[in-house]
Design a protein around this motif. Structure first.
Motif, PDB file in Angstrom:
ATOM      1  N   LEU A  41      -7.621   1.192   9.184  1.00 42.85           N
ATOM      2  CA  LEU A  41      -7.583   0.219   8.932  1.00 42.85           C
ATOM      3  C   LEU A  41      -8.171  -0.543   7.162  1.00 42.85           C
ATOM      4  CD1 LEU A  41      -8.089  -2.477  11.565  1.00 42.85           C
ATOM      5  CD2 LEU A  41      -6.436  -2.204  10.925  1.00 42.85           C
ATOM      6  N   LEU A  42      -9.171   0.603   6.741  1.00 41.52           N
ATOM      7  CA  LEU A  42      -9.670   0.782   5.595  1.00 41.52           C
ATOM      8  C   LEU A  42      -8.218   0.940   4.196  1.00 41.52           C
ATOM      9  CD1 LEU A  42     -11.788   0.990   3.637  1.00 41.52           C
ATOM     10  CD2 LEU A  42     -11.942   3.211   4.555  1.00 41.52           C
ATOM     11  N   VAL A  43      -7.527   2.357   5.196  1.00 39.09           N
ATOM     12  CA  VAL A  43      -6.750   3.038   3.963  1.00 39.09           C
ATOM     13  C   VAL A  43      -5.022   2.136   4.189  1.00 39.09           C
ATOM     14  CG1 VAL A  43      -4.511   4.720   4.212  1.00 39.09           C
ATOM     15  CG2 VAL A  43      -7.085   5.646   4.623  1.00 39.09           C
ATOM     16  N   ILE A  44      -5.182   1.192   5.378  1.00 48.64           N
ATOM     17  CA  ILE A  44      -4.030   0.799   5.131  1.00 48.64           C
ATOM     18  C   ILE A  44      -4.548  -0.965   4.072  1.00 48.64           C
ATOM     19  CG2 ILE A  44      -2.986  -1.314   6.345  1.00 48.64           C
ATOM     20  CD1 ILE A  44      -2.693   0.598   8.722  1.00 48.64           C
ATOM     21  N   SER A  45      -6.201  -1.339   4.152  1.00 52.29           N
ATOM     22  CA  SER A  45      -6.011  -2.249   3.238  1.00 52.29           C
ATOM     23  C   SER A  45      -6.177  -1.727   1.755  1.00 52.29           C
ATOM     24  CB  SER A  45      -7.184  -2.618   3.429  1.00 52.29           C
ATOM     25  OG  SER A  45      -8.178  -3.552   2.627  1.00 52.29           O
ATOM     26  N   LEU A  46      -6.359  -0.856   1.562  1.00 48.61           N
ATOM     27  CA  LEU A  46      -6.798   0.039   0.496  1.00 48.61           C
ATOM     28  C   LEU A  46      -5.067  -0.175  -0.176  1.00 48.61           C
ATOM     29  CD1 LEU A  46      -9.235   2.715   0.729  1.00 48.61           C
ATOM     30  CD2 LEU A  46      -9.438   0.832  -0.859  1.00 48.61           C
ATOM     31  N   ILE A  47      -3.686   0.782   0.895  1.00 51.86           N
ATOM     32  CA  ILE A  47      -2.817   0.608  -0.012  1.00 51.86           C
ATOM     33  C   ILE A  47      -2.462  -0.474  -0.279  1.00 51.86           C
ATOM     34  CG2 ILE A  47      -0.499   1.366   0.579  1.00 51.86           C
ATOM     35  CD1 ILE A  47      -1.483   3.577   2.160  1.00 51.86           C
ATOM     36  N   ALA A  48      -2.400  -1.477   0.683  1.00 49.03           N
ATOM     37  CA  ALA A  48      -2.394  -2.979   0.152  1.00 49.03           C
ATOM     38  C   ALA A  48      -2.576  -3.316  -0.537  1.00 49.03           C
ATOM     39  CB  ALA A  48      -2.418  -3.835   1.175  1.00 49.03           C
ATOM     40  N   GLY A  49      -3.982  -3.334  -1.290  1.00 54.12           N
ATOM     41  CA  GLY A  49      -4.462  -4.049  -2.798  1.00 54.12           C
ATOM     42  C   GLY A  49      -3.788  -2.930  -3.540  1.00 54.12           C
ATOM     43  N   LEU A  50      -3.385  -2.116  -3.401  1.00 52.59           N
ATOM     44  CA  LEU A  50      -3.232  -0.933  -4.916  1.00 52.59           C
ATOM     45  C   LEU A  50      -1.825  -2.024  -4.651  1.00 52.59           C
ATOM     46  CD1 LEU A  50      -3.902   2.130  -3.728  1.00 52.59           C
ATOM     47  CD2 LEU A  50      -5.082   0.587  -5.891  1.00 52.59           C
ATOM     48  N   PHE A  51      -0.464  -1.973  -4.063  1.00 55.52           N
ATOM     49  CA  PHE A  51       0.750  -2.881  -3.828  1.00 55.52           C
ATOM     50  C   PHE A  51       0.395  -4.393  -4.189  1.00 55.52           C
ATOM     51  CE2 PHE A  51       2.035   0.575  -1.388  1.00 55.52           C
ATOM     52  CZ  PHE A  51       2.751   0.488  -2.105  1.00 55.52           C
ATOM     53  N   ARG A  52      -0.652  -4.600  -4.467  1.00 53.54           N
ATOM     54  CA  ARG A  52      -0.722  -6.854  -4.431  1.00 53.54           C
ATOM     55  C   ARG A  52      -1.079  -6.208  -5.813  1.00 53.54           C
ATOM     56  NH1 ARG A  52      -4.891  -9.115  -0.624  1.00 53.54           N
ATOM     57  NH2 ARG A  52      -3.077  -8.419   0.507  1.00 53.54           N
ATOM     58  N   ARG A  53      -1.958  -5.487  -6.682  1.00 54.14           N
ATOM     59  CA  ARG A  53      -2.206  -5.455  -7.811  1.00 54.14           C
ATOM     60  C   ARG A  53      -0.814  -5.574  -8.864  1.00 54.14           C
ATOM     61  NH1 ARG A  53      -7.679  -3.199  -8.219  1.00 54.14           N
ATOM     62  NH2 ARG A  53      -9.016  -4.712  -7.034  1.00 54.14           N
ATOM     63  N   ALA A  54       0.110  -4.682  -8.178  1.00 62.34           N
ATOM     64  CA  ALA A  54       1.194  -3.875  -9.113  1.00 62.34           C
ATOM     65  C   ALA A  54       2.176  -4.623  -9.216  1.00 62.34           C
ATOM     66  CB  ALA A  54       1.525  -2.722  -8.275  1.00 62.34           C
TER      67      ALA A  54
END
Length: 54
Positions: A41-54
């Motif tokens: 869940l941490l990795v999924i959250s980090l990846i989702a956060g990166l795509f949200r910023r881009a």
């Protein structure tokens, strides 16, 4: 979720100290599963956060 993983790990350690091998093994297994779910869940959250910023 990480809290519950730590709680089950403490239960496993205490049960192991008192000689309850079955309970210690089960608690350690539950703690391991919860920890890996937390990591996923941490990795999924980090990846989702990166795509949200881009």
């Amino acid at each position: 979720m990480l809290y519950y993983a730590l709680v089950f790990m403490v239960i496993a350690i205490v049960a192991g100290l008192f000689g309850f091998g079955g309970i210690a093994g089960a608690s350690a297994g539950i703690a391991q599963i919860l920890f890996f779910i937390f990591l996923a869940l941490l990795v999924i959250s980090l990846i989702a956060g990166l795509f949200r910023r881009a």
